[in-house]
Design a protein around this motif. Structure first.
Motif, PDB file in Angstrom:
ATOM      1  N   VAL A 155       0.683  -1.291   0.109  1.00  0.00           N
ATOM      2  CA  VAL A 155       0.045  -0.031  -0.079  1.00  0.00           C
ATOM      3  C   VAL A 155       0.801   1.240   0.053  1.00  0.00           C
ATOM      4  O   VAL A 155       0.665   2.213   0.486  1.00  0.00           O
ATOM      5  CB  VAL A 155      -0.964  -0.056   1.149  1.00  0.00           C
ATOM      6  CG1 VAL A 155      -2.018  -1.089   0.975  1.00  0.00           C
ATOM      7  CG2 VAL A 155      -0.241  -0.107   2.487  1.00  0.00           C
ATOM      8  N   GLY A 156       1.988   1.287  -0.582  1.00  0.00           N
ATOM      9  CA  GLY A 156       2.838   2.271  -0.460  1.00  0.00           C
ATOM     10  C   GLY A 156       4.366   1.838  -0.151  1.00  0.00           C
ATOM     11  O   GLY A 156       4.860   0.532  -0.501  1.00  0.00           O
ATOM     12  N   GLN A 157       5.437   2.858   0.432  1.00  0.00           N
ATOM     13  CA  GLN A 157       6.666   2.560   0.532  1.00  0.00           C
ATOM     14  C   GLN A 157       6.910   2.054   1.943  1.00  0.00           C
ATOM     15  O   GLN A 157       6.090   2.656   2.808  1.00  0.00           O
ATOM     16  CB  GLN A 157       7.237   3.669   0.212  1.00  0.00           C
ATOM     17  CG  GLN A 157       7.317   4.352  -1.433  1.00  0.00           C
ATOM     18  CD  GLN A 157       7.841   3.426  -2.261  1.00  0.00           C
ATOM     19  OE1 GLN A 157       9.019   2.755  -1.925  1.00  0.00           O
ATOM     20  NE2 GLN A 157       7.194   3.094  -3.305  1.00  0.00           N
ATOM     21  N   THR A 158       7.925   1.333   2.099  1.00  0.00           N
ATOM     22  CA  THR A 158       8.410   0.888   3.759  1.00  0.00           C
ATOM     23  C   THR A 158       9.586   1.154   3.814  1.00  0.00           C
ATOM     24  O   THR A 158      10.660   0.855   3.110  1.00  0.00           O
ATOM     25  CB  THR A 158       7.780  -0.329   3.865  1.00  0.00           C
ATOM     26  OG1 THR A 158       8.533  -1.325   3.250  1.00  0.00           O
ATOM     27  CG2 THR A 158       6.386  -0.743   3.745  1.00  0.00           C
ATOM     28  N   TYR A 159      10.203   1.530   5.275  1.00  0.00           N
ATOM     29  CA  TYR A 159      11.269   1.887   5.503  1.00  0.00           C
ATOM     30  C   TYR A 159      11.661   1.273   6.875  1.00  0.00           C
ATOM     31  O   TYR A 159      10.801   1.680   7.864  1.00  0.00           O
ATOM     32  CB  TYR A 159      11.602   3.278   5.598  1.00  0.00           C
ATOM     33  CG  TYR A 159      11.610   3.804   4.216  1.00  0.00           C
ATOM     34  CD1 TYR A 159      12.511   3.702   3.162  1.00  0.00           C
ATOM     35  CD2 TYR A 159      10.489   4.443   3.827  1.00  0.00           C
ATOM     36  CE1 TYR A 159      12.391   4.485   2.028  1.00  0.00           C
ATOM     37  CE2 TYR A 159      10.271   5.054   2.549  1.00  0.00           C
ATOM     38  CZ  TYR A 159      11.273   4.999   1.761  1.00  0.00           C
ATOM     39  OH  TYR A 159      11.257   5.544   0.508  1.00  0.00           O
ATOM     40  N   GLU A 160      12.479   0.446   7.248  1.00  0.00           N
ATOM     41  CA  GLU A 160      12.793  -0.070   8.591  1.00  0.00           C
ATOM     42  C   GLU A 160      13.702   1.198   9.305  1.00  0.00           C
ATOM     43  O   GLU A 160      14.786   1.655   8.822  1.00  0.00           O
ATOM     44  CB  GLU A 160      13.739  -1.238   8.661  1.00  0.00           C
ATOM     45  CG  GLU A 160      13.797  -1.911  10.008  1.00  0.00           C
ATOM     46  CD  GLU A 160      14.394  -3.260  10.158  1.00  0.00           C
ATOM     47  OE1 GLU A 160      14.450  -3.691  11.157  1.00  0.00           O
ATOM     48  OE2 GLU A 160      14.672  -3.743   8.897  1.00  0.00           O
ATOM     49  N   VAL A 161      13.389   1.486  10.596  1.00  0.00           N
ATOM     50  CA  VAL A 161      14.133   2.432  11.334  1.00  0.00           C
ATOM     51  C   VAL A 161      14.483   2.102  12.501  1.00  0.00           C
ATOM     52  O   VAL A 161      13.733   1.050  13.070  1.00  0.00           O
ATOM     53  CB  VAL A 161      13.160   3.857  11.355  1.00  0.00           C
ATOM     54  CG1 VAL A 161      12.859   4.412   9.946  1.00  0.00           C
ATOM     55  CG2 VAL A 161      12.070   3.761  11.943  1.00  0.00           C
ATOM     56  N   GLN A 162      15.180   2.910  13.245  1.00  0.00           N
ATOM     57  CA  GLN A 162      15.542   2.763  14.591  1.00  0.00           C
ATOM     58  C   GLN A 162      14.106   3.335  15.300  1.00  0.00           C
ATOM     59  O   GLN A 162      13.449   4.389  14.947  1.00  0.00           O
ATOM     60  CB  GLN A 162      16.588   3.671  15.239  1.00  0.00           C
ATOM     61  CG  GLN A 162      17.859   3.228  14.477  1.00  0.00           C
ATOM     62  CD  GLN A 162      19.137   4.172  14.874  1.00  0.00           C
ATOM     63  OE1 GLN A 162      18.859   4.760  16.011  1.00  0.00           O
ATOM     64  NE2 GLN A 162      20.048   4.358  14.059  1.00  0.00           N
ATOM     65  N   GLU A 163      13.789   2.608  16.637  1.00  0.00           N
ATOM     66  CA  GLU A 163      12.441   3.090  17.274  1.00  0.00           C
ATOM     67  C   GLU A 163      12.710   4.563  17.658  1.00  0.00           C
ATOM     68  O   GLU A 163      11.769   5.476  17.814  1.00  0.00           O
ATOM     69  CB  GLU A 163      12.361   2.131  18.421  1.00  0.00           C
ATOM     70  CG  GLU A 163      11.081   2.676  19.107  1.00  0.00           C
ATOM     71  CD  GLU A 163      10.474   1.715  20.114  1.00  0.00           C
ATOM     72  OE1 GLU A 163       9.222   1.665  20.520  1.00  0.00           O
ATOM     73  OE2 GLU A 163      11.301   0.975  20.851  1.00  0.00           O
ATOM     74  N   ALA A 164      14.120   4.880  18.117  1.00  0.00           N
ATOM     75  CA  ALA A 164      14.306   6.390  18.495  1.00  0.00           C
ATOM     76  C   ALA A 164      13.903   7.365  17.444  1.00  0.00           C
ATOM     77  O   ALA A 164      13.710   8.665  17.859  1.00  0.00           O
ATOM     78  CB  ALA A 164      15.768   6.567  19.054  1.00  0.00           C
ATOM     79  N   TRP A 165      13.657   6.961  16.207  1.00  0.00           N
ATOM     80  CA  TRP A 165      13.254   8.044  15.224  1.00  0.00           C
ATOM     81  C   TRP A 165      11.739   8.089  15.038  1.00  0.00           C
ATOM     82  O   TRP A 165      11.405   8.891  14.323  1.00  0.00           O
ATOM     83  CB  TRP A 165      13.838   7.621  13.937  1.00  0.00           C
ATOM     84  CG  TRP A 165      15.197   7.477  13.736  1.00  0.00           C
ATOM     85  CD1 TRP A 165      16.324   8.013  14.810  1.00  0.00           C
ATOM     86  CD2 TRP A 165      16.160   6.937  12.865  1.00  0.00           C
ATOM     87  NE1 TRP A 165      17.511   8.048  14.346  1.00  0.00           N
ATOM     88  CE2 TRP A 165      17.563   7.479  13.183  1.00  0.00           C
ATOM     89  CE3 TRP A 165      15.948   6.398  11.578  1.00  0.00           C
ATOM     90  CZ2 TRP A 165      18.619   6.928  12.418  1.00  0.00           C
ATOM     91  CZ3 TRP A 165      17.033   5.874  10.914  1.00  0.00           C
ATOM     92  CH2 TRP A 165      18.273   6.212  11.233  1.00  0.00           C
ATOM     93  N   MET A 166      11.130   7.086  15.543  1.00  0.00           N
ATOM     94  CA  MET A 166       9.570   6.944  15.567  1.00  0.00           C
ATOM     95  C   MET A 166       8.870   8.127  15.865  1.00  0.00           C
ATOM     96  O   MET A 166       7.839   8.402  15.019  1.00  0.00           O
ATOM     97  CB  MET A 166       9.133   6.002  16.274  1.00  0.00           C
ATOM     98  CG  MET A 166       9.556   4.551  15.657  1.00  0.00           C
ATOM     99  SD  MET A 166       8.950   4.125  13.796  1.00  0.00           S
ATOM    100  CE  MET A 166       7.361   3.348  14.145  1.00  0.00           C
ATOM    101  N   ASP A 167       9.194   9.146  16.764  1.00  0.00           N
ATOM    102  CA  ASP A 167       8.415  10.316  17.085  1.00  0.00           C
ATOM    103  C   ASP A 167       8.364  11.130  15.764  1.00  0.00           C
ATOM    104  O   ASP A 167       7.635  11.943  15.682  1.00  0.00           O
ATOM    105  CB  ASP A 167       8.865  11.076  18.378  1.00  0.00           C
ATOM    106  CG  ASP A 167       8.402  10.158  19.556  1.00  0.00           C
ATOM    107  OD1 ASP A 167       7.261   9.415  19.607  1.00  0.00           O
ATOM    108  OD2 ASP A 167       9.209  10.270  20.610  1.00  0.00           O
ATOM    109  N   ALA A 168       9.713  11.351  15.269  1.00  0.00           N
ATOM    110  CA  ALA A 168       9.933  12.133  14.290  1.00  0.00           C
ATOM    111  C   ALA A 168       9.475  11.732  12.989  1.00  0.00           C
ATOM    112  O   ALA A 168       8.754  12.328  12.135  1.00  0.00           O
ATOM    113  CB  ALA A 168      11.462  12.083  13.929  1.00  0.00           C
TER     114      ALA A 168
END
Length: 271
Positions: A155-168
């Protein structure tokens, strides 16, 4: 299909967007989906949009699901987690799209061995242009991450990130469509003010923003470089850009993202 049975706890806008997207691309059959919500109005809207059955019973969804998606508002998740305590099976993958809800709190509530992935999608998932960031809990496997990437990538694009970045991420892409809609509406209003019919102005504004975003994606060039190519010396565009700078558009957008990110961090304190 990537999963035979997906359960959604929560039948609001995000759950509806995801379900519609998954059905549209054939990742799951209608009979393999079930959503729960205490609100009859939300259930009815979900069923009308998806032609998928819904229920008021969360545990019915848990019993059905191989993949369980938590899609409730942050202020309601505590009660939901209490209800689910001890009910989630080790074979189930739990995906949370609850803003501000951190993996640590989910593990505490559902058990340290629960396979959990935290995802922040956005509503353009409904039309296949969403963007989702995800991070894996301690018990989640690489295969779980691949499944989440496939579900949300459909349903779009996905990116794995660090959880510390999730608020941003929440402040930028999670809330970002609303900022885009405001900008689009303002551009269309300007066209109407200058005499364009409303439908024409809205189409021109929408396709202009889509085209601009596609140029950034397709060329890989910095937006400032592309902007400078449009702004001829002494021309119309540079005058418009001057007024945007004078009006503080950049600062307003930056502050909007920061405010939304702060709110995401504040929501974490509710749990």
């Amino acid at each position: 299909m990537v999963a035979e049975r997906i359960g959604l706890i929560g039948a609001g806008q995000m759950a509806t967007a995801l379900a519609c997207g998954w059905l549209r691309v054939g990742l799951v059959r209608p009979e393999g989906l079930l959503a729960s919500d205490p609100s009859a109005e939300a259930r009815n809207r979900f069923t009308q949009a998806t032609q998928v059955r819904s229920t008021s019973n969360n545990l019915e969804v848990v019993d059905l699901a191989q993949v369980l998606v938590l899609a409730v508002k942050p202020q309601h998740i505590r009660g939901v987690l209490e209800e689910l305590r001890g009910k989630v099976r080790p074979t189930q993958l739990v995906i949370s799209v609850v803003a501000g809800l951190r993996l640590e709190k989910l593990q505490e509530a559902l058990g340290e061995t629960s396979r959990i992935v935290r995802v922040m999608p956005n509503t353009p998932c409904l039309v296949g242009y969403g963007v989702s960031a995800y991070c894996l809990g301690s018990a989640a496997t690489d295969a779980d991450g691949q499944l989440v990437a496939q579900l949300f990538g459909a349903v779009g694009q996905t990116y794995e990130v660090q959880e510390a970045w999730m608020d941003a991420v929440t402040g930028l892409s999670g809330s970002g469509p609303a900022y885009g809609f405001v900008i689009l509406e303002a551009l269309a209003d300007a066209g109407v003010r200058l005499g364009l019919p409303r439908d024409v102005a809205l189409k021109l504004a929408a396709h202009t923003l889509v085209g601009s975003a596609q140029m950034v994606i397709a060329t890989g060039e910095h937006p400032a470089v592309l902007k400078d190519r449009v702004a001829s010396p002494g021309g119309t565009t540079i005058m418009g850009l001057y007024m945007l700078e004078r009006g503080g558009l950049r600062a307003a957008l930056i502050e909007a993202v920061e405010a939304a990110a702060r709110r995401s961090a504040e929501l974490a304190q509710l749990f």
